[in-house]
Motif scaffolding. Structure first.
Motif, PDB file in Angstrom:
ATOM      1  N   ILE B  25     102.561  37.412 116.538  1.00  0.00           N
ATOM      2  CA  ILE B  25     102.088  36.275 117.338  1.00  0.00           C
ATOM      3  C   ILE B  25     103.342  35.056 117.182  1.00  0.00           C
ATOM      4  N   ALA B  26     104.360  35.243 118.008  1.00  0.00           N
ATOM      5  CA  ALA B  26     105.555  34.267 117.961  1.00  0.00           C
ATOM      6  C   ALA B  26     105.184  33.010 118.325  1.00  0.00           C
ATOM      7  N   ARG B  27     105.667  31.946 117.412  1.00  0.00           N
ATOM      8  CA  ARG B  27     105.400  30.537 117.765  1.00  0.00           C
ATOM      9  C   ARG B  27     106.385  30.327 119.129  1.00  0.00           C
ATOM     10  N   ALA B  29     109.066  29.096 121.546  1.00  0.00           N
ATOM     11  CA  ALA B  29     110.457  28.570 121.223  1.00  0.00           C
ATOM     12  C   ALA B  29     110.348  26.996 121.626  1.00  0.00           C
ATOM     13  N   PRO B  31     107.698  24.361 122.423  1.00  0.00           N
ATOM     14  CA  PRO B  31     106.258  24.324 122.456  1.00  0.00           C
ATOM     15  C   PRO B  31     105.783  23.124 123.618  1.00  0.00           C
ATOM     16  N   MET B  32     106.662  22.012 123.773  1.00  0.00           N
ATOM     17  CA  MET B  32     106.252  21.050 124.600  1.00  0.00           C
ATOM     18  C   MET B  32     106.255  21.651 125.910  1.00  0.00           C
ATOM     19  N   ARG B  34     104.747  24.246 127.141  1.00  0.00           N
ATOM     20  CA  ARG B  34     103.948  25.203 127.390  1.00  0.00           C
ATOM     21  C   ARG B  34     102.616  24.387 128.056  1.00  0.00           C
ATOM     22  N   THR B  35     101.706  25.134 128.810  1.00  0.00           N
ATOM     23  CA  THR B  35     100.670  24.240 129.243  1.00  0.00           C
ATOM     24  C   THR B  35      99.411  24.271 128.095  1.00  0.00           C
ATOM     25  N   ASP B  36      98.645  23.176 128.204  1.00  0.00           N
ATOM     26  CA  ASP B  36      97.506  23.064 127.239  1.00  0.00           C
ATOM     27  C   ASP B  36      96.768  24.533 127.029  1.00  0.00           C
ATOM     28  N   TRP B  39      98.919  27.008 125.103  1.00  0.00           N
ATOM     29  CA  TRP B  39      99.195  26.312 123.787  1.00  0.00           C
ATOM     30  C   TRP B  39      97.675  26.761 122.808  1.00  0.00           C
ATOM     31  N   TYR B  42      97.780  30.278 122.066  1.00  0.00           N
ATOM     32  CA  TYR B  42      98.630  30.593 120.933  1.00  0.00           C
ATOM     33  C   TYR B  42      98.110  30.440 119.591  1.00  0.00           C
ATOM     34  N   LEU B  43      97.374  29.187 119.717  1.00  0.00           N
ATOM     35  CA  LEU B  43      96.819  28.331 118.537  1.00  0.00           C
ATOM     36  C   LEU B  43      95.460  29.106 118.023  1.00  0.00           C
ATOM     37  N   TYR B  44      95.009  29.565 118.906  1.00  0.00           N
ATOM     38  CA  TYR B  44      93.303  30.047 118.619  1.00  0.00           C
ATOM     39  C   TYR B  44      92.963  31.442 118.810  1.00  0.00           C
ATOM     40  N   ARG B  56      99.587  39.962 109.171  1.00  0.00           N
ATOM     41  CA  ARG B  56     100.606  39.503 107.891  1.00  0.00           C
ATOM     42  C   ARG B  56      99.781  39.493 106.467  1.00  0.00           C
ATOM     43  N   MET B  84     108.850  41.851 107.881  1.00  0.00           N
ATOM     44  CA  MET B  84     108.727  40.931 108.912  1.00  0.00           C
ATOM     45  C   MET B  84     109.857  41.305 109.916  1.00  0.00           C
TER      46      MET B  84
END
Lengths: 1001, 101
Positions: B25-27, B29, B31-32, B34-36, B39, B42-44, B56, B84
C-alpha cells in the motif's frame, strides 16, 4: 496393619527403605519409590477425595496423569501447600504431608454429600436454568454462593517461596514419552548422532514395560531391557533423557513446551534448587510416543472407591508391589484385562469373576485365564457397584441376544476392575493441528495427516502389540533422524509376548436393565458428569459435541477429558442416532496436565518481573532518598523528600526552589535519535509538522510529530548540530515507537533519502539545570564556553566541554525558567552531575523529580503527549497549531489535518481551569458539563487532563480538553463529583509568565 | 512459536519480529491532490482475507529491516518472505494449498 496390601517380591519400590507420611493428619508408611496413591493403597486406603459437584467419596481410578479423582493438596503452610495434585503422580518422600480436598468437615463424613440426594435437582445446565431470575440476584447472591461451593482445591494464600527455572533448547529429534516406542525411537535417532531430547512424564522411563512381568525382549525381562536401553542412551552425549518432565504444549514450528519437576519428590531439596523448569524446545523433528489410556466403563456406581481401571491395578501390583484388594471382579471389553487377572491371581488376589461384554471372547489370553481356573462370564455386563466409601459388591447380569439385560447376580468384591479398551493419547498431535481420523476397527481417533514435522509411534497411534510398538518406535526414530539429516539404522529386537491387547473396546454407557436405577453412572469423574447429563443435553436440543461439552462440562476439567471424551462421544452418538465418527471430537487444549503458575512465571518475579532501566544518576538519587516511579521501563526519581516531608510538601518546596533559585533534574530518560545524512533536513520536514530547512546550525526547535491520521504522536526539542545532523529528542515512553515510525517511512516510502537513524537514548546522560540562577552555576564549569544570553539565547545549542568532558549544551526549558540541558556521554553523567551539584551549593541548588517537573510545565501550559493528548488530538486541539508549517507541501499527517472533521469548531481543545476555592485540586480524568442540573446522562464537554496545586501561584490549576474550549474562555463549567458539583472557570492554558519574560534572560 | 525467515538474517523466532500491517500500500505521492474519500481509503481500508495475505514485518530485535511476507491467515503458515520493493510474488496452486493445510 501397616502396608497389609504390599505384595512381597513385586514392584520396583525399595523394600528396605520405609518412608513415613501423613494423609489427612493420619500417619502412614510406604516404601521409597511409591507414589502417594500406591502407598495409601498399600495400606488398604482407597478413599482419597470427594467429588466436585456431588461430593461423592472417591479413590484413585488410575495410576497415572489421567487420574481424575485422587486430587490432593501436598505440603503445609499458607505458601507451600500445592492444591490439585494427582496422588497417582505425587512421589513419596519422608515427611510428606497431604490432605484431601472438597470435604467438610472430614473426608469420611462430608456435609456436601447432601448434593447426592439432591442429584435429581442438579441436572446438566442446572445453574443456567435455575438462577436466571431475578437478574439482579445473579451478581450479589447466586454467583458468590455458587463460586464458594464450586472449585477444586484451595489456592495458597502467601507468596510462593520456591523459585523456578526456564530454558530454551534446540534439538534434532524430540521424543515425547519414554515407553517402549519412545525408547526405541530415541535409541534409533541417538545412535545416528542426532541431538535427541527424550521427555518422560513419570519418575522412571519404561512406560508400560515397568508394569509388565511377562513380556521378554531379546530374552530379557522387559524391565531389564529398559535398563539396558537407558544405559546405552546415558552413554550417548547427544541424547538427553529428562524424567518427571511433561511435554504439555505443542506450538507452531515444532516448539514444544516441557515442564520438568525437579524437587517436589525430594524430602529435603537444596535451597538453591529450582522447583520446576520450563523448557521451550525447538525441535527439527518430533516423535510422539505418548501411549494410550484405558477407558473406564460407564455404569451405576462406577465411581465407588475400589472401582478402578484394570491396567491401573496391574501397575499398582507390578510397578509398586501393591494389591488393590483381596477379591476382584473384572469387567472388560478387551483382552488386556485377562493379563491383569492372571497377574493378580498369581499374586494371591482372588479373581472372583471376569465378566466380558463380548459374547464369545476367544484368544490365547482368555484361554490362559480359563486354564488358570478363573471364572470367565462371556456376554455379561455390570449393572451397578455397591458401596459407600469403598465398593463391597457388584451386580453382574447377562447380555441377552435381543440386546436387553437379564437378571442380575450379586458378586462380593472389594475391587472392581474395568477395561473399556484403550484410547490413543492424541493430545499433543491434536495440539500440533494434525488431523485426527476415526479408526473404525479400533473405534477410536488416531493421528492422521500431520501439520508439523512430527510422527506418532506406538500406542498413541493405535499400535498396541509390544513387538509392533518397538518396531514402530524404531522406524519413527529412523525417519525423524533421517529427516533431520542423520542416516540411521532401525534397531531390531525379538519380543516374546503373546499378549495382543487393544483389539476390543466399548464406548458409551453400558446397557441397563429397566429404568429404575439412579443416574450415578459417571462419564467425567472430575466434573461429576453422568451419562444421564449427556443424554439430557441431546434431548434438550444440543447437537454439536462442542455444545454438549460446554452444557454438561464433560471433558472440561483439569484432566481435559483424558478418560471421558470417548465415552461421552459414544453416549452422545447413541442419543443423536449418529455414528461416532459423524459426531466429531472436541478440541484438545493445552496444557496436557496442569502446570503451576510458578513455572510459567519462572524468574520473572519481583525485581526481575520487568527489566529496570536506570540512568547514570540513579545511584545518586537513591543515596539522596528519592522516591521513584516507573515510567515505561525506566525508573525515575519522582521527588526528593527532606526529613518527614510527604510528596505534597516536597513538591511545593522543589517548585519554589526552581522558580526562585535553581533546580537540577535528571532528564536522561528522554528518547534521543540522531538523524544524519545529506537528506536529513528533507526527512525531518516530512516526518515532523514543523519546518526544518531554515533552522540554523546551533539552533533548537520544538518538534511535533503526527501519525498519518493527523493525530499527535510525539514531541520533543530538536537541535541542529550540523547542516546534515539533527539531535532529536522524544518523550521518555515514545522513543522506540518514534524510531520505528521513522524507520518505517525511511525504509518503505522514501528509500531514496540518504539518511541514517541511530538511537542515542542511552548514549547521553541529560542534566537539566533550571531556574534564574542556572547560568551562574553553570558558567564556571563549561571550560570557557560563552553561555551568555547573547551567545546562547533561548532555543539554541552549543558544543563544548564541561570539566573536559564532551558536551552538547541545549538552552531549553520545560519549566518556563532560564534553563540548560547538559548532554554528556552517559559514562560521565554521574561525575558531571556531581560537579554541577557541588557548584550549586552556594545558591541552594535543589534536586527535583518528575512530579515537580509536571507541576512546573503545567503552570506554563506545556502539554505532555499522552496526558493532554490521547491519540485523538490534532496539533491544533492541543494548542500547538502554531508549530504546523503552512508552507510545506507535505508531511506525515498533513492530508488528514485537511479533512473537514479535523477542523470542526467543537473539537476538544486545550484550556485551563480554575476552581473557585484556591485549595481545591480537581481529579484528573474528571468530566466537564455545561449545567450542573442536567438530567443524566449529561452531555459531557470534556475532561480534566492535568491538575495540581501550584505553590508558585498559591492555588490549584488544571488543564483540560474541552469541546470548543478556546471559545469558552471565561465561561463557567461544572465537574460533577460523587455527592457534589464543582464549578470551574475556563481560562487560557498558561497560568504563569504568559509573555515568557523569564525564559529570555 | 513461529519461525519467520528474515530475508537478511535467516530464520528466527517470532518474538524478534513486529508485524507492520498489510503490504503493497504505497503512500500517495501527492497526498494533497487526493480527495477525502481516496485519502480515507489509503488511510484506513485494509483487506482482511481468509487465506493468503501479503504483509509487512520488521525484524525489530534483529537487523531492524522491514520486509514483506506472504502468510495464510487460516493456518499462520508463511509461504515466503521477500525484500521491500519487490512486487507481490505469484504463488502456484500447490504452494497455496500447502499453506492452507
Amino acid at each position: 496393619m501397616s502396608q497389609a496390601f504390599r505384595v512381597p517380591g513385586h514392584g520396583r519400590v525399595d523394600p528396605a527403605r520405609t518412608v513415613s507420611f501423613t494423609f489427612d493428619g493420619r500417619r502412614f508408611q510406604g516404601q521409597a519409590g511409591d507414589t502417594l496413591a500406591s502407598a495409601l493403597l498399600a495400606n488398604g486406603h482407597h478413599l482419597m477425595g470427594r467429588s466436585f459437584k456431588y461430593h461423592r467419596p472417591r479413590g484413585a481410578v488410575s495410576a497415572g496423569s489421567d487420574e481424575p479423582n485422587a486430587l490432593v493438596a501436598v505440603g503445609s503452610g499458607p505458601a507451600l501447600q500445592t492444591p490439585n495434585l494427582r496422588a497417582t503422580q505425587v512421589e513419596l518422600y519422608e515427611g510428606l504431608t497431604a490432605v484431601s480436598q472438597n470435604r467438610f468437615p472430614s473426608l469420611k463424613f462430608d456435609l456436601g454429600a447432601v448434593n447426592t440426594l439432591a442429584a435429581p435437582l442438579l441436572p446438566a445446565g442446572f445453574y443456567y436454568k435455575t438462577f436466571m431470575w431475578p437478574r439482579s440476584f445473579w451478581d450479589r447472591v447466586y454467583e458468590p454462593v455458587i463460586r464458594r461451593a464450586a472449585g477444586l482445591g484451595v489456592a495458597p494464600t502467601a507468596p510462593d517461596p520456591d523459585h523456578y527455572a526456564f530454558q530454551y533448547a534446540h534439538c534434532d529429534v524430540l521424543v515425547a514419552g519414554a515407553g517402549p516406542a519412545g525408547l526405541a525411537a530415541a535409541l534409533a535417532a541417538g545412535r545416528a548422532g542426532a541431538r535427541v531430547i527424550l521427555a518422560e512424564e513419570t519418575a522412571e522411563a519404561g512406560g508400560s514395560l515397568l508394569s509388565d512381568r511377562t513380556s521378554r525382549i531379546d530374552g530379557r525381562p522387559a524391565a531389564l531391557w529398559v535398563a539396558d536401553i537407558l544405559a546405552e542412551l546415558a552413554g550417548l552425549p547427544n541424547v538427553r533423557v529428562l524424567t518427571r518432565c511433561t511435554a504439555f504444549n505443542y506450538g507452531p514450528h515444532n516448539m514444544v513446551a516441557l515442564n520438568q519437576r525437579l524437587s517436589d519428590h525430594l524430602a529435603d531439596p537444596a535451597p538453591d534448587m529450582p522447583r520446576e523448569r520450563l523448557w521451550q524446545v525447538r525441535a527439527q523433528e518430533v516423535v510422539l510416543a505418548a501411549g494410550a489410556l484405558e477407558r473406564p466403563l460407564v455404569f451405576e456406581g462406577n465411581d465407588r472407591p475400589g472401582v478402578m481401571l484394570a491396567s491401573a491395578a496391574r501397575t499398582y501390583l507390578n510397578r509398586y508391589g501393591v494389591a488393590c484388594g483381596r477379591r476382584a471382579v473384572i469387567v472388560t471389553a478387551d483382552d488386556s484385562a485377562y493379563r491383569v487377572a492372571l497377574d493378580l491371581h498369581a499374586a494371591g488376589v482372588t479373581v472372583a469373576a471376569i465378566a466380558d461384554l463380548r459374547p464369545a471372547p476367544d484368544s490365547a489370553l482368555v484361554r490362559a485365564a480359563q486354564e488358570a481356573g478363573l471364572t470367565v462370564l462371556p456376554g455379561t455386563t455390570v449393572q451397578r457397584a455397591h458401596g459407600g466409601t469403598r465398593v463391597h459388591g457388584v451386580e453382574l447380569a447377562r447380555l441377552l441376544p435381543d440386546g436387553s439385560v437379564g437378571k442380575g447376580r450379586h458378586w462380593r468384591a472389594d475391587l472392581v476392575l474395568m477395561s473399556g479398551g484403550y484410547t490413543p493419547s492424541v493430545h499433543l498431535f491434536s495440539q500440533s493441528r494434525g488431523k485426527l481420523v476415526f479408526d473404525a476397527e479400533l473405534g477410536v481417533y488416531v493421528p492422521g495427516e500431520p501439520a508439523e514435522r512430527t510422527r506418532s509411534a506406538g500406542a498413541c497411534r493405535g499400535v498396541y502389540a509390544l513387538a509392533c510398538v518397538l518396531a514402530d518406535g524404531a522406524a519413527a526414530g529412523v525417519a525423524a533422524a533421517g529427516a533431520a539429516g542423520f542416516a540411521a539404522d532401525a534397531p531390531a529386537w525379538t519380543v516374546d509376548a503373546a499378549d495382543e491387547p487393544g483389539r476390543g473396546g466399548y464406548a458409551g454407557a453400558l446397557p441397563r436393565r429397566g429404568k429404575g436405577l439412579l443416574a450415578m453412572a459417571f462419564v467425567d469423574f472430575q466434573n461429576d458428569v453422568t451419562a444421564k447429563d449427556v443424554k439430557l443435553a441431546v434431548r434438550e436440543g444440543f447437537q454439536s459435541i462442542e455444545h454438549i461439552k460446554r452444557y454438561t462440562t464433560t471433558g472440561m476439567a483439569t484432566d481435559q477429558g483424558k478418560m471421558s471424551n470417548v465415552n461421552a462421544l459414544g453416549i452422545a452418538a447413541d442419543a443423536l442416532g449418529r455414528p461416532v465418527e459423524k459426531v466429531g471430537l472436541t478440541t484438545f487444549r493445552p496444557p496436557f496436565t496442569p502446570v503451576t503458575f510458578g513455572a510459567f512465571a519462572s524468574h520473572a518475579r519481583g525485581d526481575l518481573f520487568d527489566p529496570d532501566r536506570r540512568t547514570p544518576i540513579d545511584p545518586w538519587a537513591r543515596a539522596q532518598g528519592a522516591v521513584f516511579e516507573d515510567v515505561g521501563l525506566w525508573r525515575r526519581a519522582r521527588y526528593f523528600p527532606r526529613g518527614s516531608e510527604d510528596m505534597e510538601a516536597a513538591v511545593r518546596r522543589e517548585c519554589l526552589a526552581v522558580r526562585g533559585g535553581v533546580g537540577i533534574f535528571d532528564a536522561s530518560t528522554l528518547g534521543k535519535i540522531e538523524v544524519v545524512g545529506p537528506d536529513a533536513a528533507t526527512f525531518m520536514n516530512r516526518m515532523y509538522v514543523n519546518a526544518w530547512t531554515k533552522l540554523g546550525v546551533g539552533r533548537c526547535r520544538y518538534g511535533l510529530m503526527c501519525r498519518e491520521n493527523g493525530f499527535v504522536y510525539d514531541d520533543g526539542v530538536v537541535g541542529r548540530i550540523a547542516q546534515d545532523r539533527f539531535h532529536v529528542t522524544t518523550t521518555t515512553g515514545g522513543a522506540p515507537g518514534v524510531l520505528a515510525l521513522m524507520e518505517d517511512y525511511l525504509q518503505t516510502e522514501w528509500p531514496e533519502l540518504d539518511v541514517w537513524l541511530t538511537s542515542t537514548t542511552e548514549e547521553w546522560a541529560v542534566i537539566a539545570l533550571q531556574g534564574p540562577s542556572a547560568r551562574a552555576v553553570l558558567a564556571p564549569l563549561v571550560d570557557g564556553l560563552d553561555i551568555s544570553a547573547e551567545a546562547l539565547p533561548h532555543m539554541s545549542l552549543a558544543e563544548g566541554t564541561i570539566g573536559g568532558v564532551p558536551m552538547r549544551l541545549f538552552r531549553v526549558s520545560f519549566t518556563g525558567e532560564l534553563g540548560f540541558e547538559i548532554n554528556v556521554p552517559a559514562r560521565h553523567g554521574r561525575a558531571v552531575w556531581q560537579a554541577i551539584w557541588d557548584a550549586g551549593q552556594g545558591v541552594g541548588i535543589t534536586p527535583y523529580g518528575t512530579e515537580t517537573m509536571h507541576v512546573l510545565r503545567a503552570e506554563k501550559g506545556y502539554i505532555i503527549v499522552g496526558q493532554e493528548t490521547d491519540g485523538t488530538a490534532t496539533p491544533d486541539d492541543a494548542g500547538c497549531g502554531w508549530a504546523v508549517s503552512k508552507a510545506k507541501a507535505d508531511f506525515v499527517g498533513k492530508r488528514s489535518l485537511a479533512l473537514p472533521a479535523m477542523q470542526a469548531p467543537d473539537r476538544k481543545q486545550l484550556v485551563g481551569l480554575l476552581t473557585e476555592a484556591a485549595w481545591e485540586v480537581l481529579e484528573e480524568g474528571a468530566q466537564l458539563v455545561a449545567r450542573p442540573d442536567e438530567a443524566i446522562p449529561m452531555r459531557v464537554l470534556g475532561h480534566v487532563t492535568s491538575s495540581y496545586f501550584s505553590a508558585t501561584l498559591g492555588r490549584s490549576i488544571a488543564l483540560a480538553m474541552v469541546s470548543g474550549g478556546r471559545a469558552r474562555v471565561g465561561e463557567t463549567l461544572y465537574v460533577p463529583m460523587e455527592g457534589r458539583t464543582i464549578a470551574v472557570t475556563v481560562t487560557k492554558p498558561v497560568f504563569y509568565d504568559v509573555e515568557g519574560a523569564r525564559l529570555n534572560v | 512459536m513461529l519461525l519467520i525467515r528474515c530475508p537478511y538474517c535467516g530464520e528466527r523466532s517470532e518474538i524478534e519480529f513486529a508485524n507492520g500491517g498489510e503490504a503493497h500500500i504505497a503512500r500517495p505521492a501527492d497526498p494533497m491532490s487526493r480527495t477525502d474519500e481516496e485519502w480515507a481509503q489509503y488511510l484506513y481500508m485494509r483487506d482482511n482475507p481468509k487465506g493468503l495475505i501479503a504483509e509487512r514485518w520488521r525484524h525489530a530485535h534483529g537487523c531492524n529491516r522491514f520486509f514483506n511476507a506472504l502468510r495464510d491467515t487460516r493456518t499462520d503458515r508463511f509461504v515466503m518472505t521477500y525484500e521491500m520493493g519487490r512486487p507481490r510474488p505469484e504463488i502456484d496452486a500447490a504452494t497455496a494449498a500447502e499453506a492452507a493445510r
